[in-house]
Design a protein around this motif. Structure first.
Motif, PDB file in Angstrom:
ATOM      1  N   PRO A  41      -2.000   2.536  -8.494  1.00 38.61           N
ATOM      2  CA  PRO A  41      -2.853   3.171  -7.485  1.00 38.61           C
ATOM      3  C   PRO A  41      -2.054   3.645  -6.278  1.00 38.61           C
ATOM      4  CG  PRO A  41      -2.903   0.828  -7.165  1.00 38.61           C
ATOM      5  CD  PRO A  41      -1.953   1.067  -8.305  1.00 38.61           C
ATOM      6  N   TRP A  42      -2.751   4.292  -5.368  1.00 40.68           N
ATOM      7  CA  TRP A  42      -2.123   4.886  -4.188  1.00 40.68           C
ATOM      8  C   TRP A  42      -2.109   3.956  -2.982  1.00 40.68           C
ATOM      9  CZ3 TRP A  42      -5.818   4.225  -0.672  1.00 40.68           C
ATOM     10  CH2 TRP A  42      -7.126   4.169  -1.144  1.00 40.68           C
ATOM     11  N   ASN A  43      -2.891   2.880  -2.986  1.00 45.98           N
ATOM     12  CA  ASN A  43      -3.134   2.167  -1.720  1.00 45.98           C
ATOM     13  C   ASN A  43      -1.965   1.293  -1.269  1.00 45.98           C
ATOM     14  OD1 ASN A  43      -3.878   0.511  -3.981  1.00 45.98           O
ATOM     15  ND2 ASN A  43      -4.944  -0.876  -2.599  1.00 45.98           N
ATOM     16  N   LEU A  44      -1.146   0.845  -2.209  1.00 45.11           N
ATOM     17  CA  LEU A  44       0.092   0.123  -1.872  1.00 45.11           C
ATOM     18  C   LEU A  44       1.199   0.768  -2.698  1.00 45.11           C
ATOM     19  CD1 LEU A  44      -1.449  -3.440  -1.978  1.00 45.11           C
ATOM     20  CD2 LEU A  44      -0.435  -2.410   0.059  1.00 45.11           C
ATOM     21  N   PRO A  45       1.624   1.967  -2.304  1.00 48.32           N
ATOM     22  CA  PRO A  45       2.427   2.793  -3.200  1.00 48.32           C
ATOM     23  C   PRO A  45       3.797   2.238  -3.552  1.00 48.32           C
ATOM     24  CG  PRO A  45       2.263   3.797  -1.024  1.00 48.32           C
ATOM     25  CD  PRO A  45       1.285   2.664  -1.048  1.00 48.32           C
ATOM     26  N   PHE A  46       4.352   1.340  -2.735  1.00 44.74           N
ATOM     27  CA  PHE A  46       5.620   0.694  -3.081  1.00 44.74           C
ATOM     28  C   PHE A  46       5.395  -0.710  -3.655  1.00 44.74           C
ATOM     29  CE2 PHE A  46       7.835   4.155  -1.346  1.00 44.74           C
ATOM     30  CZ  PHE A  46       9.197   3.989  -1.522  1.00 44.74           C
ATOM     31  N   TRP A  47       4.707  -1.572  -2.906  1.00 50.96           N
ATOM     32  CA  TRP A  47       4.559  -2.960  -3.321  1.00 50.96           C
ATOM     33  C   TRP A  47       3.842  -3.080  -4.655  1.00 50.96           C
ATOM     34  CZ3 TRP A  47       6.124  -7.551  -3.794  1.00 50.96           C
ATOM     35  CH2 TRP A  47       5.279  -8.633  -4.034  1.00 50.96           C
ATOM     36  N   GLN A  48       2.769  -2.338  -4.853  1.00 50.83           N
ATOM     37  CA  GLN A  48       2.010  -2.453  -6.094  1.00 50.83           C
ATOM     38  C   GLN A  48       2.883  -2.133  -7.301  1.00 50.83           C
ATOM     39  OE1 GLN A  48      -1.492  -3.332  -6.654  1.00 50.83           O
ATOM     40  NE2 GLN A  48      -0.463  -3.565  -8.607  1.00 50.83           N
ATOM     41  N   ILE A  74       5.463   6.529   3.141  1.00 45.68           N
ATOM     42  CA  ILE A  74       4.162   5.917   2.851  1.00 45.68           C
ATOM     43  C   ILE A  74       3.109   6.387   3.851  1.00 45.68           C
ATOM     44  CG2 ILE A  74       2.887   3.728   2.825  1.00 45.68           C
ATOM     45  CD1 ILE A  74       5.487   2.408   1.791  1.00 45.68           C
ATOM     46  N   VAL A  75       3.463   6.380   5.121  1.00 43.30           N
ATOM     47  CA  VAL A  75       2.523   6.815   6.164  1.00 43.30           C
ATOM     48  C   VAL A  75       2.079   8.248   5.908  1.00 43.30           C
ATOM     49  CG1 VAL A  75       2.228   7.292   8.615  1.00 43.30           C
ATOM     50  CG2 VAL A  75       3.429   5.228   7.899  1.00 43.30           C
ATOM     51  N   SER A  76       3.015   9.107   5.576  1.00 36.23           N
ATOM     52  CA  SER A  76       2.687  10.525   5.403  1.00 36.23           C
ATOM     53  C   SER A  76       1.763  10.758   4.222  1.00 36.23           C
ATOM     54  CB  SER A  76       3.970  11.346   5.224  1.00 36.23           C
ATOM     55  OG  SER A  76       4.585  11.096   3.964  1.00 36.23           O
ATOM     56  N   GLU A  77       1.859   9.909   3.186  1.00 33.26           N
ATOM     57  CA  GLU A  77       1.075  10.146   1.975  1.00 33.26           C
ATOM     58  C   GLU A  77      -0.234   9.375   1.918  1.00 33.26           C
ATOM     59  OE1 GLU A  77       3.842  11.614  -1.601  1.00 33.26           O
ATOM     60  OE2 GLU A  77       3.953   9.438  -1.272  1.00 33.26           O
ATOM     61  N   MET A  78      -0.291   8.171   2.538  1.00 36.67           N
ATOM     62  CA  MET A  78      -1.555   7.420   2.457  1.00 36.67           C
ATOM     63  C   MET A  78      -2.065   6.922   3.797  1.00 36.67           C
ATOM     64  SD  MET A  78      -1.187   3.874   2.843  1.00 36.67           S
ATOM     65  CE  MET A  78      -2.696   3.355   2.098  1.00 36.67           C
ATOM     66  N   GLY A  79      -1.297   7.081   4.877  1.00 36.82           N
ATOM     67  CA  GLY A  79      -1.864   6.945   6.209  1.00 36.82           C
ATOM     68  C   GLY A  79      -1.855   5.586   6.863  1.00 36.82           C
ATOM     69  N   LYS A  80      -1.304   4.539   6.226  1.00 42.12           N
ATOM     70  CA  LYS A  80      -1.330   3.220   6.852  1.00 42.12           C
ATOM     71  C   LYS A  80      -0.404   3.188   8.060  1.00 42.12           C
ATOM     72  CE  LYS A  80       0.028   0.132   3.987  1.00 42.12           C
ATOM     73  NZ  LYS A  80       0.593  -0.746   2.939  1.00 42.12           N
ATOM     74  N   PRO A  81      -0.677   2.336   9.050  1.00 33.88           N
ATOM     75  CA  PRO A  81       0.191   2.244  10.219  1.00 33.88           C
ATOM     76  C   PRO A  81       1.637   1.956   9.824  1.00 33.88           C
ATOM     77  CG  PRO A  81      -1.861   1.102  10.642  1.00 33.88           C
ATOM     78  CD  PRO A  81      -1.868   1.473   9.182  1.00 33.88           C
ATOM     79  N   PHE A  82       2.566   2.520  10.570  1.00 27.93           N
ATOM     80  CA  PHE A  82       3.981   2.444  10.225  1.00 27.93           C
ATOM     81  C   PHE A  82       4.457   1.004  10.071  1.00 27.93           C
ATOM     82  CE2 PHE A  82       8.455   2.093  11.331  1.00 27.93           C
ATOM     83  CZ  PHE A  82       9.035   3.035  10.491  1.00 27.93           C
ATOM     84  N   ALA A  83       4.069   0.127  10.978  1.00 26.43           N
ATOM     85  CA  ALA A  83       4.531  -1.259  10.902  1.00 26.43           C
ATOM     86  C   ALA A  83       4.079  -1.913   9.605  1.00 26.43           C
ATOM     87  CB  ALA A  83       4.028  -2.049  12.104  1.00 26.43           C
ATOM     88  N   GLU A  84       2.853  -1.624   9.173  1.00 26.96           N
ATOM     89  CA  GLU A  84       2.364  -2.184   7.913  1.00 26.96           C
ATOM     90  C   GLU A  84       3.109  -1.578   6.729  1.00 26.96           C
ATOM     91  OE1 GLU A  84      -1.822  -2.275   7.276  1.00 26.96           O
ATOM     92  OE2 GLU A  84      -2.275  -2.887   9.327  1.00 26.96           O
ATOM     93  N   ALA A  85       3.384  -0.275   6.809  1.00 30.53           N
ATOM     94  CA  ALA A  85       4.117   0.384   5.725  1.00 30.53           C
ATOM     95  C   ALA A  85       5.523  -0.185   5.595  1.00 30.53           C
ATOM     96  CB  ALA A  85       4.178   1.888   5.988  1.00 30.53           C
ATOM     97  N   ARG A  86       6.169  -0.421   6.722  1.00 30.64           N
ATOM     98  CA  ARG A  86       7.501  -1.024   6.685  1.00 30.64           C
ATOM     99  C   ARG A  86       7.415  -2.443   6.124  1.00 30.64           C
ATOM    100  NH1 ARG A  86      11.716  -3.671   8.869  1.00 30.64           N
ATOM    101  NH2 ARG A  86      13.667  -2.491   9.041  1.00 30.64           N
ATOM    102  N   GLY A  87       6.393  -3.171   6.526  1.00 32.26           N
ATOM    103  CA  GLY A  87       6.189  -4.506   5.995  1.00 32.26           C
ATOM    104  C   GLY A  87       6.004  -4.503   4.490  1.00 32.26           C
ATOM    105  N   GLU A  88       5.339  -3.474   3.970  1.00 30.79           N
ATOM    106  CA  GLU A  88       5.154  -3.360   2.527  1.00 30.79           C
ATOM    107  C   GLU A  88       6.491  -3.237   1.803  1.00 30.79           C
ATOM    108  OE1 GLU A  88       3.382  -0.157  -0.693  1.00 30.79           O
ATOM    109  OE2 GLU A  88       2.392  -0.316   1.257  1.00 30.79           O
ATOM    110  N   VAL A  89       7.376  -2.415   2.346  1.00 30.40           N
ATOM    111  CA  VAL A  89       8.691  -2.222   1.724  1.00 30.40           C
ATOM    112  C   VAL A  89       9.516  -3.506   1.803  1.00 30.40           C
ATOM    113  CG1 VAL A  89      10.816  -0.871   1.763  1.00 30.40           C
ATOM    114  CG2 VAL A  89       8.628   0.247   2.266  1.00 30.40           C
ATOM    115  N   VAL A  90       9.488  -4.141   2.951  1.00 33.20           N
ATOM    116  CA  VAL A  90      10.236  -5.384   3.126  1.00 33.20           C
ATOM    117  C   VAL A  90       9.690  -6.482   2.199  1.00 33.20           C
ATOM    118  CG1 VAL A  90      10.796  -7.213   4.770  1.00 33.20           C
ATOM    119  CG2 VAL A  90      10.965  -4.818   5.465  1.00 33.20           C
ATOM    120  N   LYS A  91       8.391  -6.494   2.018  1.00 36.24           N
ATOM    121  CA  LYS A  91       7.784  -7.461   1.098  1.00 36.24           C
ATOM    122  C   LYS A  91       8.282  -7.223  -0.324  1.00 36.24           C
ATOM    123  CE  LYS A  91       3.322  -9.382  -0.318  1.00 36.24           C
ATOM    124  NZ  LYS A  91       1.877  -9.435  -0.019  1.00 36.24           N
ATOM    125  N   ALA A  92       8.376  -5.968  -0.721  1.00 31.25           N
ATOM    126  CA  ALA A  92       8.897  -5.651  -2.048  1.00 31.25           C
ATOM    127  C   ALA A  92      10.347  -6.109  -2.186  1.00 31.25           C
ATOM    128  CB  ALA A  92       8.782  -4.153  -2.304  1.00 31.25           C
TER     129      ALA A  92
END
Length: 453
Positions: free
Chosen positions: A127-134, A69-87
């Protein structure tokens, strides 16, 4: 045609992915259509077992998916990990509540029940902004109900798109229950018209949503739309001031300030307005900008160059309309698509730029004198996704929350989605719901079965 993934922190291309051919698209739709027969025939408990396994796999692979996620849309790693865990949490929630959400519902005083059955193949445009959770917040309840999905993910996050497809297969979903579809947006209307597509759901801009709704309407198909927002964050003088500043910062700048439900218009009672602007600008100016893989980074780059360019244009337009930049107001020099956290005051709330959705790190500040004025300012937008009300007077907070034109209003907190609660908007922010009981049943046929004595 190839879809390009670019690292927004460097501006360097990291991968390209081929578009599916017309023959491949037809084969994907045929496989999904066939898969629906067997998938929908399974008991809901069996479909829930797949979601439980999906939750486990997402948690196990969270670090790898976060880096992607970080590599493709740039959000901080901790937030990206949180997105996956939320899913993962969302998958587990629906697995555990499958019967509650989708079991037959007695009709009081009658011999009838409402039986929720699947519709078929659902096309999801994501969309691209929450590529896993959305994607997964759409897929999880939709598949639990017995539908199968084809997802046209954003062109810039095709690595994430393929990873999602693989993890769902690894969780035990048969082929065709979830399929990634790589096609250009100009081919979507023809796909919607395909008789094998039962319904469409889309998240994106208002303009894109209207185009999708028009195509679905021509075919008489149901559509669910989540089209962004310009959420108000209303702060009364009796609010918990420090918390209202801190969570206002969190709401505006999380996800690199690229969230539909972010607070974007801060409507603050005049008696504390100057103090709030000063404190908020100081906190915004202190946000650490940089490499999203570094633990200290709180704000990464905007996801695409065109978003950076549009943010520059919007800030310039706001200044032309009388706005004053208190802090920020410029891109960060160097590589990548970085823009400084920006606070703007003095903008005429009736100026055309004030009605746009700012999808970058820009907070607009507006004062108000009365409760009625606060409500009017909050509702003075075509959007109606979310909103926040800050006051320690519970009666006042409830009164104002009840009058905001939004799909969700949070009191003394910031807006966010939760697997347990329906999510969606009103007005220009779309219609229909994801998540919660309403989301579980949104893409179903509510069939009445009436059994006479």
């Amino acid at each position: 045609m190839k879809f390009i993934s670019t690292n927004p922190a460097t501006g360097v291309q990291i991968a390209d992915y081929p578009e599916h051919s017309a023959a491949e698209v037809d084969a994907i739709v045929a496989t999904a259509h066939a898969a629906h027969r067997s998938w929908s025939a399974l008991p809901v408990s069996k479909r829930a077992e797949m979601l439980a396994r999906l939750a486990q796999l997402l948690e196990e692979r969270a670090d790898d998916y976060a880096a992607l996620i970080v590599s493709e849309m740039g959000k901080p790693f901790a937030e990206a990990r949180g997105e996956v865990v939320k899913a993962a949490g969302g998958a587990r929630h629906f697995a555990e509540n499958a019967e509650t959400y989708l079991g037959d519902e007695p009709i009081p005083g009658t011999p009838g029940v409402i039986h929720y059955e699947s519709l078929g193949v659902i096309l999801g445009i994501m969309p691209w902004n929450l590529p896993f959770w959305q994607v997964l917040r759409f897929f999880i309840p939709t598949a639990l109900a017995g539908n199968v999905v084809i997802v046209k993910h954003a062109e810039t996050v095709q690595g994430s798109a393929r990873a999602i497809e693989q993890v769902i297969r690894d969780a035990g979903a048969p082929a065709g229950v979830y399929t990634n579809l790589a096609i250009d947006r100009d081919k979507v209307a023809a796909l919607i018209a395909d008789r094998r597509i039962a319904a469409v759901t889309a998240t994106g801009s208002e303009r894109a949503g209207r185009s999708i709704a028009e195509a679905a309407g021509r075919s008489g198909k149901k559509v669910v739309l989540e089209l962004g927002g310009s959420d108000p964050f209303v702060v009364f003088e009796d609010a918990d001031f420090d918390k209202a500043v801190a969570l206002g910062i969190t709401s505006r700048f999380s996800n690199n300030a690229q969230s539909c439900i972010a607070a974007k218009r801060f409507i603050v009672e005049r008696s504390i307005y100057d103090r709030y602007v000063t404190a908020y600008a100081k906190a915004a100016d202190a946000i650490a900008i940089g490499n999203p893989m570094e633990a200290s980074t709180r704000l990464g780059p905007l996801a695409k160059l065109d978003i950076l360019d549009n943010t520059k244009r919007q800030v310039a337009d706001a200044v032309k309309a009388g706005g004053k930049v208190v802090t920020g107001g410029a891109a960060v020099e160097g590589q990548g698509y970085f823009y400084r956290p920006t606070v703007i005051t003095g903008l005429d709330p009736k100026a055309p730029i004030a009605f746009e959705e700012f999808f970058g790190p820009v907070a607009l500040m507006f004062p108000f004198d009365t409760e009625e004025e606060a409500i009017a300012l909050a509702n003075a937008t075509n959007y109606g996704l979310g909103g926040a009300v800050w006051s320690q007077d519970k009666a006042k907070a409830a009164r104002v929350a009840g009058r905001l034109e939004a799909g969700a209003v949070f009191v003394n907190d910031f807006v966010r989605s939760d697997a347990r609660a329906p999510f969606g908007g009103t007005k220009g922010s779309g219609f229909g719901r994801e998540l919660g009981g309403l989301g579980a049943r949104e893409l179903t046929n509510a069939k009445v079965i009436w059994t006479a004595a």
